[in-house]
Design a protein around this motif. Sequence first.
Motif, PDB file in Angstrom:
ATOM      1  N   SER A  54       0.810  -1.219   0.000  1.00  0.00           N
ATOM      2  CA  SER A  54       0.000   0.000   0.000  1.00  0.00           C
ATOM      3  C   SER A  54       0.844   1.271   0.000  1.00  0.00           C
ATOM      4  CB  SER A  54      -0.911   0.007   1.232  1.00  0.00           C
ATOM      5  OG  SER A  54      -0.148  -0.041   2.427  1.00  0.00           O
ATOM      6  N   SER A  55       2.176   1.115   0.071  1.00  0.00           N
ATOM      7  CA  SER A  55       3.042   2.291   0.044  1.00  0.00           C
ATOM      8  C   SER A  55       3.132   2.847  -1.376  1.00  0.00           C
ATOM      9  CB  SER A  55       4.443   1.927   0.553  1.00  0.00           C
ATOM     10  OG  SER A  55       4.379   1.458   1.884  1.00  0.00           O
ATOM     11  N   ALA A  56       3.324   4.155  -1.424  1.00  0.00           N
ATOM     12  CA  ALA A  56       3.403   4.809  -2.733  1.00  0.00           C
ATOM     13  C   ALA A  56       4.641   4.338  -3.484  1.00  0.00           C
ATOM     14  CB  ALA A  56       3.444   6.322  -2.544  1.00  0.00           C
ATOM     15  N   THR A  57       4.466   3.958  -4.738  1.00  0.00           N
ATOM     16  CA  THR A  57       5.577   3.582  -5.614  1.00  0.00           C
ATOM     17  C   THR A  57       5.386   4.282  -6.951  1.00  0.00           C
ATOM     18  OG1 THR A  57       4.372   1.623  -6.393  1.00  0.00           O
ATOM     19  CG2 THR A  57       5.886   1.318  -4.543  1.00  0.00           C
ATOM     20  N   LYS A  58       6.489   4.396  -7.691  1.00  0.00           N
ATOM     21  CA  LYS A  58       6.407   5.050  -8.995  1.00  0.00           C
ATOM     22  C   LYS A  58       5.497   4.237  -9.912  1.00  0.00           C
ATOM     23  CE  LYS A  58       9.209   7.043 -12.675  1.00  0.00           C
ATOM     24  NZ  LYS A  58      10.579   7.322 -13.158  1.00  0.00           N
ATOM     25  N   THR A  59       4.460   4.892 -10.408  1.00  0.00           N
ATOM     26  CA  THR A  59       3.438   4.222 -11.217  1.00  0.00           C
ATOM     27  C   THR A  59       3.060   5.117 -12.388  1.00  0.00           C
ATOM     28  OG1 THR A  59       2.541   3.141  -9.238  1.00  0.00           O
ATOM     29  CG2 THR A  59       1.124   3.214 -11.183  1.00  0.00           C
ATOM     30  N   PRO A  60       3.044   4.590 -13.604  1.00  0.00           N
ATOM     31  CA  PRO A  60       2.602   5.417 -14.747  1.00  0.00           C
ATOM     32  C   PRO A  60       1.140   5.842 -14.570  1.00  0.00           C
ATOM     33  CG  PRO A  60       3.757   3.431 -15.482  1.00  0.00           C
ATOM     34  CD  PRO A  60       3.488   3.253 -14.031  1.00  0.00           C
ATOM     35  N   PHE A  61       0.908   7.140 -14.555  1.00  0.00           N
ATOM     36  CA  PHE A  61      -0.469   7.625 -14.417  1.00  0.00           C
ATOM     37  C   PHE A  61      -0.601   8.977 -15.119  1.00  0.00           C
ATOM     38  CE2 PHE A  61       1.715   9.643 -10.892  1.00  0.00           C
ATOM     39  CZ  PHE A  61       1.119  10.890 -10.764  1.00  0.00           C
ATOM     40  N   HIS A  62      -1.830   9.291 -15.508  1.00  0.00           N
ATOM     41  CA  HIS A  62      -2.176  10.609 -16.040  1.00  0.00           C
ATOM     42  C   HIS A  62      -3.024  11.319 -14.997  1.00  0.00           C
ATOM     43  CE1 HIS A  62      -1.568   9.438 -20.569  1.00  0.00           C
ATOM     44  NE2 HIS A  62      -0.469   9.281 -19.834  1.00  0.00           N
ATOM     45  N   ASP A 119      -7.053  -2.782 -11.284  1.00  0.00           N
ATOM     46  CA  ASP A 119      -7.137  -3.528 -10.022  1.00  0.00           C
ATOM     47  C   ASP A 119      -5.849  -4.313  -9.781  1.00  0.00           C
ATOM     48  OD1 ASP A 119      -8.434  -4.587  -7.712  1.00  0.00           O
ATOM     49  OD2 ASP A 119      -8.676  -6.469  -8.821  1.00  0.00           O
ATOM     50  N   ARG A 120      -5.284  -4.162  -8.561  1.00  0.00           N
ATOM     51  CA  ARG A 120      -4.088  -4.910  -8.169  1.00  0.00           C
ATOM     52  C   ARG A 120      -4.361  -5.864  -7.012  1.00  0.00           C
ATOM     53  NH1 ARG A 120       0.999  -0.636  -8.173  1.00  0.00           N
ATOM     54  NH2 ARG A 120       0.929  -0.080 -10.398  1.00  0.00           N
ATOM     55  N   GLY A 121      -5.586  -5.977  -6.613  1.00  0.00           N
ATOM     56  CA  GLY A 121      -5.915  -6.819  -5.468  1.00  0.00           C
ATOM     57  C   GLY A 121      -6.419  -5.978  -4.316  1.00  0.00           C
ATOM     58  N   LEU A 122      -7.129  -6.609  -3.394  1.00  0.00           N
ATOM     59  CA  LEU A 122      -7.812  -5.907  -2.316  1.00  0.00           C
ATOM     60  C   LEU A 122      -6.865  -5.036  -1.495  1.00  0.00           C
ATOM     61  CD1 LEU A 122     -10.495  -5.515  -0.839  1.00  0.00           C
ATOM     62  CD2 LEU A 122      -9.911  -7.491   0.584  1.00  0.00           C
ATOM     63  N   PHE A 123      -5.692  -5.564  -1.148  1.00  0.00           N
ATOM     64  CA  PHE A 123      -4.775  -4.812  -0.299  1.00  0.00           C
ATOM     65  C   PHE A 123      -3.820  -3.937  -1.109  1.00  0.00           C
ATOM     66  CE2 PHE A 123      -5.921  -8.598   2.189  1.00  0.00           C
ATOM     67  CZ  PHE A 123      -6.451  -7.986   3.314  1.00  0.00           C
ATOM     68  N   ALA A 124      -3.353  -4.425  -2.241  1.00  0.00           N
ATOM     69  CA  ALA A 124      -2.378  -3.675  -3.037  1.00  0.00           C
ATOM     70  C   ALA A 124      -2.986  -2.431  -3.677  1.00  0.00           C
ATOM     71  CB  ALA A 124      -1.775  -4.574  -4.117  1.00  0.00           C
ATOM     72  N   ASN A 125      -4.315  -2.357  -3.763  1.00  0.00           N
ATOM     73  CA  ASN A 125      -4.940  -1.171  -4.356  1.00  0.00           C
ATOM     74  C   ASN A 125      -4.686   0.092  -3.539  1.00  0.00           C
ATOM     75  OD1 ASN A 125      -5.993  -2.423  -6.612  1.00  0.00           O
ATOM     76  ND2 ASN A 125      -7.946  -2.913  -5.631  1.00  0.00           N
ATOM     77  N   GLY A 126      -4.251  -0.083  -2.304  1.00  0.00           N
ATOM     78  CA  GLY A 126      -3.957   1.082  -1.474  1.00  0.00           C
ATOM     79  C   GLY A 126      -2.806   1.916  -1.997  1.00  0.00           C
ATOM     80  N   VAL A 127      -2.022   1.340  -2.910  1.00  0.00           N
ATOM     81  CA  VAL A 127      -0.897   2.089  -3.461  1.00  0.00           C
ATOM     82  C   VAL A 127      -1.370   3.324  -4.214  1.00  0.00           C
ATOM     83  CG1 VAL A 127      -0.833   0.835  -5.661  1.00  0.00           C
ATOM     84  CG2 VAL A 127       1.272   1.813  -4.740  1.00  0.00           C
ATOM     85  N   ALA A 132      -1.434   9.273  -4.848  1.00  0.00           N
ATOM     86  CA  ALA A 132      -2.082  10.573  -5.025  1.00  0.00           C
ATOM     87  C   ALA A 132      -1.784  11.503  -3.857  1.00  0.00           C
ATOM     88  CB  ALA A 132      -3.595  10.371  -5.183  1.00  0.00           C
ATOM     89  N   GLU A 133      -1.836  10.971  -2.636  1.00  0.00           N
ATOM     90  CA  GLU A 133      -1.576  11.802  -1.461  1.00  0.00           C
ATOM     91  C   GLU A 133      -0.126  12.273  -1.439  1.00  0.00           C
ATOM     92  OE1 GLU A 133      -2.669   9.194   1.663  1.00  0.00           O
ATOM     93  OE2 GLU A 133      -4.814   9.262   1.192  1.00  0.00           O
ATOM     94  N   ARG A 134       0.805  11.378  -1.802  1.00  0.00           N
ATOM     95  CA  ARG A 134       2.215  11.743  -1.771  1.00  0.00           C
ATOM     96  C   ARG A 134       2.523  12.829  -2.811  1.00  0.00           C
ATOM     97  NH1 ARG A 134       6.268   8.709   0.243  1.00  0.00           N
ATOM     98  NH2 ARG A 134       4.613   8.060   1.667  1.00  0.00           N
ATOM     99  N   VAL A 135       1.948  12.711  -4.002  1.00  0.00           N
ATOM    100  CA  VAL A 135       2.185  13.725  -5.045  1.00  0.00           C
ATOM    101  C   VAL A 135       1.685  15.090  -4.586  1.00  0.00           C
ATOM    102  CG1 VAL A 135       1.486  14.469  -7.363  1.00  0.00           C
ATOM    103  CG2 VAL A 135       2.217  12.100  -6.974  1.00  0.00           C
ATOM    104  N   LEU A 136       0.482  15.129  -4.027  1.00  0.00           N
ATOM    105  CA  LEU A 136      -0.067  16.404  -3.580  1.00  0.00           C
ATOM    106  C   LEU A 136       0.724  16.955  -2.403  1.00  0.00           C
ATOM    107  CD1 LEU A 136      -2.283  18.513  -3.937  1.00  0.00           C
ATOM    108  CD2 LEU A 136      -3.715  17.183  -2.376  1.00  0.00           C
ATOM    109  N   GLU A 137       1.102  16.101  -1.470  1.00  0.00           N
ATOM    110  CA  GLU A 137       1.840  16.543  -0.290  1.00  0.00           C
ATOM    111  C   GLU A 137       3.182  17.140  -0.678  1.00  0.00           C
ATOM    112  OE1 GLU A 137       4.452  14.485   3.223  1.00  0.00           O
ATOM    113  OE2 GLU A 137       2.756  13.362   2.424  1.00  0.00           O
TER     114      GLU A 137
END
Length: 406
Positions: A54-62, A119-127, A132-137
């Motif tokens: 669930s920790s933030a990792t580098k992920t391709p996103f728009h 979808d990455r799974g019930l727990f992994a979706n927390g990433v 999003a929170e880390r980018v804004l922070e």
Amino acid sequence: MSSLGTVVRFEFVRAVKKPAFWIGTLALPVVIVVVSLLVGIGQAAGTNSVVSGSSATKTPFHYVDESGLVSESVAAKWGGTPSTDADTDRAAVRSGDLDAFIVFPSSPSTTAIRVEAADRGLFANGVYSSLAERVLEQSVAASVDAPETVQLLRNPPATDVTTYTDGRVAPGWLSVVPPFLFVAAFFGLVILLAARMVTVVVEEKENRISEMILTTVTAGDLIRGKVIAMLLVGFVQVGVFVVPGLVGLLVALPFLTSQLGGLAVDPWRMVTGALLLIGGVLLASGLFVAVGAAVPSIKDASALQSAAIFALIIPLYAAFFVMTTPQSPVAQFFTYFPTFTPITAMVRNAVGALTVTESVICILEVFAVAGLLLWFAEYLFRHSVAQYGSKVTVRQVLSWRRGRRS
């Protein structure tokens, strides 16, 4: 006294010399320790897995930034690219061609950040939330020049609270631990004694040997001897748990002290808790013996035994309410209702919510009710000892009293 001692010795030796008694007594702590270790190891591994997933990792996103707070350089560091067509990006997420599409609202403090992702799974979706929170922070922190302000935004300041009572520093949470041990001891003894107390009383009736026993021992000595013997057996079993528990407490005490403050032992609370424990165990014993004396067989005793246990431990379900609002009518009812008094009073005593006057009243009440129940249990046994086929009814008890008066 000799007949009473004979009954105590016989019942105690008969219980503790059985291999099943020691197997059951010793196996339970071992099972608890093994299961706790396995659960702890598994939980630690599972927690690490969940946290890493669930920790933030580098992920391709728009993303779409309606707030104007997101820094493009910060977003790019985490794999973000400004969106040129929101509908196309949403379609790409649904088809699996894009990991995530994030919309930062115009007012992130009041409106949730919207994330659409694969979808990455019930727990992994927390990433995705972490991302999003880390980018804004980090974007907001990058726009602030003062390092102290950034640190406060990221980590709220810690507080160190010192409270006083009667001009002295009030004890911390560890002051609750010593008197609260009496609650745990009472609960354990009730669970351990319930079946034994009922069984040891009803077995002579069920085997139809009561009349023969009562030719040499009075009903009072028989009941008192059985109660004392089963209390001794219960204390042996509790001792098996207490010794390793104290060792574990001594090992964990330095850590607990550093986290919660110094261990404070209030002599009055300890004395009050000990007296409530003794009186409560006697009260429970009288209740269980009365159940055994009122039924003809162990099978018939099961329902009444469960009701008796529930009548004693139900205050545990209201413990938090009683601790936080001790003067409420409900808390007062729980404090003085006879079968609720032991646990309720011990809980309030542990947190310092039981006054001296209330302590004395509760102690006197518990011992008085215990004496009445033990007397009533002996009375039931003496009059129903030869009643093999049916339970004792209220009408029968009243008829015994009328017959005695006449």
